[in-house]
Design a protein around this motif. Structure first.
Motif, short mmCIF file in Angstrom:
data_model
loop_
_atom_site.label_atom_id
_atom_site.label_comp_id
_atom_site.label_asym_id
_atom_site.label_seq_id
_atom_site.Cartn_x
_atom_site.Cartn_y
_atom_site.Cartn_z
N ALA A 128 -11.29 12.17 -4.76
CA ALA A 128 -10.62 10.92 -5.15
C ALA A 128 -10.08 10.23 -3.90
N PHE A 129 -9.93 10.98 -2.82
CA PHE A 129 -9.48 10.41 -1.55
C PHE A 129 -10.41 9.30 -1.08
N ALA A 130 -11.65 9.31 -1.59
CA ALA A 130 -12.60 8.26 -1.22
C ALA A 130 -12.05 6.87 -1.50
N LEU A 131 -11.20 6.74 -2.53
CA LEU A 131 -10.62 5.43 -2.83
C LEU A 131 -9.78 4.92 -1.67
N HIS A 132 -8.98 5.80 -1.08
CA HIS A 132 -8.17 5.38 0.07
C HIS A 132 -9.07 4.94 1.22
N LEU A 133 -10.14 5.71 1.40
CA LEU A 133 -11.04 5.42 2.50
C LEU A 133 -11.78 4.10 2.26
N ALA A 134 -12.27 3.92 1.01
CA ALA A 134 -13.03 2.72 0.69
C ALA A 134 -12.14 1.48 0.74
N ALA A 135 -10.87 1.64 0.38
CA ALA A 135 -9.97 0.49 0.36
C ALA A 135 -9.47 0.16 1.76
N GLY A 136 -9.79 0.99 2.74
CA GLY A 136 -9.33 0.73 4.09
C GLY A 136 -7.82 0.82 4.22
N VAL A 137 -7.24 1.85 3.60
CA VAL A 137 -5.80 2.06 3.73
C VAL A 137 -5.50 2.53 5.15
N ARG A 138 -4.48 1.96 5.77
CA ARG A 138 -4.12 2.43 7.11
C ARG A 138 -3.51 3.82 7.00
N PRO A 178 0.82 -1.22 0.00
CA PRO A 178 0.00 0.00 0.00
C PRO A 178 0.85 1.27 0.00
#
Lengths: 523, 254
Positions: free
Chosen positions: A354-364, A284
């Motif tokens: 586009a930050f939603a992708l990080h949030l949706a993917a559960g990035v630490r 990641p």
């Protein structure tokens, strides 16, 4: 119909301000800035009233011509033309063309650039109010000139609309525009130096320009004052013909543009090129580094700041050449370090939704922070090292080398750590993805200023040890402090970098959804 | 409350923006292996509900549980189970299509080789193979939707939450996407789609919930909800708001 269009423009402006009081603050700041420039110009024009008519004529004609050129060029390269009254939106309303043109042209005057140009142009009436006839001439010229400015800018933007709507052109022109902007100081100083002794050349130039569409309108007052009524009459014809010709061009272009929307074509490309994603570790944090680095080169909002960096030493060297003291070059390293490190303090704001992708993917959170900071560090560290050392080849004052190197690295690492914390918690107003780096960003100007200045204040406190060591060397002249700084900078910086990434990561984990909600406001 | 057979269980979700109550206490159970449609008029609270159920928007009240994992108590675990296609958010559009989907896979900690294989297959299945290297910013609206869908599918989630997945997608691609989703459901996956195309939902989904004004008006299997009528007729009946067809006489006086 014309009044209706003007009312529409005013309503749009008012509703835009009503959305948030901070918009008003932003407008007030812009207004103050414009007011300062307008005030300076007006004072100059009033003072010119007492001067020799030849000199006044030269200044007015050259200034007016530059303004006209500016109206034509700036909107294209900055792709920042005010589109609140975009003609394309009136396609279906069947507004008669003459009314549409008149409404759009007058509407172009509403707004800071239009009002400023109008005020300064009217200032020339004061310059020529030596008797009635020149004043009337100047007034006629000013009105003609300002209208020509607006129409000219519309002609240029309409003509280049399909070019300007291509993404690649927008990307490149936005960045290219930065270069003269940053070098504004040296360029204007150079022009002044080159022309200070050549007043004859300038007055000759103004004389010739006054016979062209560029300067004809601005020369009416001066010609009448000097009793050249015949010349003035001819120039009035030229000015009127210019405005008429430009309006006619605009009408033709607009008629065509209204039925053929701009085409922004692009070629298809097959895959197989993962770029940095194939080179960096497949984790990641590695993927985020690859993404952020790709953006540094592909997104003009990021690469714009990259273009500024190499120009920085040029500006400073110029400063040095003026005073013959190149010591100022030494701040290149720390200054670059600060600019680059601070540039990611709005990283999530730049992502927008586009930050939603990080949030949706559960990035630490810590991976998110680390990836972004490492991407910046990857090119910032070599850049800062080079720019910190190179000045010493010019000054030869190597005694400051270790200290400057230490504080540069310290500022870079500390700044990256702090930026990681700041962008995890606060959003700032930045241009939206795809917009020109110059476009006035939507959103909360007040919070942006608070975050930026607050953050810089904290950074100043955090690099106090390094700054103190530099000061100690200045006071005692002892090179030992320099060597201590060379160790303290990287070590303390690295520690603060790690702390910043971890704290920022924890905040991001806790408040990711709130951060997304904040950037959603400005989409 | 939620059995293992419930893919997504929502209890009393509510959200207020300023003075407007967007979602007013929604409870819903989505059975595992179902193709679940959420329909509602514009501004009904569909997107807000789905955002809260997927961990993108913190609810004021209520809980959301995905296969027994509380979305807001254990967000990272819950998000591993879900593939999300949010509506109205941007993408990292300066990446090429292929880079974007790879990015989505790597962000979820997947192995690079697996990601590479799946990206190729996904792009081919969504007719994006010819444009894999084109930057997403240059994609059309439908292609952008498809690449976002690919990003949501890459990690083979157990539950797919798709907000308006067919908007501006061409009919051929829409049919391909439907095939993919139907096969996914047939093998035990759960799909939740929001849409306001009633025909599509009636043909595609086996369960449906009707939302309006931030509340659930009806929920159950499609046959239960439509009660003999077509879904569209039933929807209009439930939601109301059909304007009188009288008036506008002048429109016939041309």
């Amino acid at each position: 119909m014309v009044a209706h269009l003007l009312r529409l423009k005013l309503t749009l402006l008012r509703n835009g301000l009503r959305r948030s009081p901070w918009q008003l603050v932003g407008l007030a700041f812009g207004g103050l800035y414009a007011l300062g420039i307008v005030g300076m110009c007006l004072v100059l024009l009033v003072l010119l009233r007492q001067e020799d008519p030849g000199l006044a004529q030269t200044v007015v004609v050259l200034g007016g011509s530059v303004a006209l050129l500016g109206w034509g060029i700036v909107p294209v390269v900055a792709s920042a033309v005010d589109m609140t009254l975009d003609p394309a939106r009136f396609t279906t309303s069947a507004v008669p063309m003459p009314q549409l043109l008149a409404g759009l042209a007058l509407g172009g005057l509403i707004g800071l650039p239009g009002l400023a140009t109008l005020l300064v142009a009217l200032g020339t009436v004061v310059t020529w109010s030596r008797s009635v006839l020149p004043a009337v001439g100047a007034l006629t010229g000013a009105l003609l000139g300002v209208l020509t400015c607006v129409v000219f800018s519309r002609v240029v933007t309409t003509a280049t609309a399909s070019l300007a709507s291509s993404r690649r052109f927008k990307d490149v022109s936005g960045i290219a525009f930065l270069v003269p902007l940053v070098l504004l100081g040296p360029i204007t100083a150079g022009i002044f130096q080159g022309t200070a002794g050549s007043g004859v050349f300038l007055s000759g130039l103004a004389d010739r320009i006054s016979w062209t569409p560029l300067g004809a309108a601005w020369s009416l007052g001066g010609d009448l004052e000097r009793g050249q009524a015949g010349a003035a009459g001819l120039k009035l014809l030229i000015a009127v013909a210019t405005l008429a010709g430009l309006s006619w061009c605009w009408k033709l272009l607009l008629e065509r543009a209204l039925v053929t929307p701009p085409y922004a074509g692009s070629s298809r490309r097959k895959g197989g090129r993962l770029g940095l994603f194939a080179l960096l570790p497949g984790t990641p944090a590695g993927a985020i580094t690859a993404r952020a680095l790709t953006y540094w080169f592909r997104d003009p909002r990021y690469s714009g700041s990259l273009v500024v960096i190499p120009l920085l030493p040029v500006v400073l060297a110029f400063q040095g050449s003026q005073t013959n003291d190149y010591g100022v070059l030494m701040i290149t390293g720390p200054l670059t370090a600060f600019l680059l490190a601070w540039s990611i303090s709005g990283d999530v704001s730049y992502d927008n939704t586009a930050f939603a992708l990080h949030l949706a993917a559960g990035v630490r959170g810590v991976h998110d922070r680390l990836g972004r900071a490492l991407a910046c560090l990857a090119f910032a560290l070599p850049t800062v090292l080079v720019l910190a050392i190179v000045p010493f080849f010019i000054t030869g004052d190597w005694a400051w080398g270790p200290s400057i190197l230490g504080i540069s690295v310290g500022v870079l690492l500390t700044g990256l750590g702090l930026s990681s914390v700041v962008s995890a918690r606060y959003t700032i107003a930045v241009p939206l993805p795809g917009d020109s780096p110059f476009k006035k960003p939507p959103g909360n100007v007040g919070q942006t200023l608070a975050v930026q200045f607050g953050g810089m204040g904290v950074l100043l406190v955090l690099v106090l040890p390094e700054a103190g060591l530099v000061l100690a060397q200045v006071l005692t002249g002892d090179l030992l402090f320099g060597w201590i700084n060379l160790a303290v900078g990287p070590v303390l910086g690295a520690a603060l970098f790690i702390v910043g990434v971890r704290v920022g990561g924890r905040w991001l984990d806790a408040r990711g959804p709130e951060l997304l909600a904040q950037v959603t406001v400005n989409r | 409350m939620s059995t293992p057979l419930t893919a997504l269980s929502i209890r009393g979700l509510a959200k207020r923006f300023g003075t407007k109550i967007a979602v007013d206490g929604i409870s819903l159970d989505v059975p595992a292996g179902s193709f679940f449609g959420i329909v509602g008029p514009n501004g009904a609270g569909k997107t807000t509900t789905l955002s809260m159920a997927t961990g993108l928007l913190r609810p004021d009240f209520g809980t959301a549980v995905v296969h027994g994992v509380d979305v807001w108590a254990q967000p990272l675990e819950a998000k591993k189970l879900m593939g999300i296609l949010p509506d109205g958010v941007r993408l990292f559009d300066r990446l090429s299509g292929e880079q974007l989907v790879t990015y989505a896979g790597l962000l979820r900690g997947m192995d690079r080789a697996v990601v590479a294989a799946r990206v190729g297959e996904l792009l081919a299945a969504l007719d994006l193979g010819q444009d894999a290297g084109t930057l997403v910013v240059d994609y059309s609206a439908g292609m952008t939707k498809k690449i976002a869908l690919a990003s949501a599918l890459i990690h083979a989630p157990k539950v797919l939450v798709l907000d308006e997945p067919f908007e501006s997608v061409d009919p051929v691609s829409a049919a391909n996407i439907r095939d993919i989703l139907e096969r996914y459901v047939a093998t035990g996956g759960t799909v939740i789609v929001s849409s306001h195309v009633m025909d599509l939902v009636q043909r595609m989904c086996d369960h449906v919930a009707v939302i309006a004004g931030g509340r659930i008006l009806a929920a159950g299997t499609v046959d239960q909800v439509r009660a003999g009528a077509s879904l569209e007729e039933r929807f209009v009946q439930l939601v109301g708001g059909r304007s009188q067809t009288e008036g506008l006489e002048w429109l016939r006086t041309f």
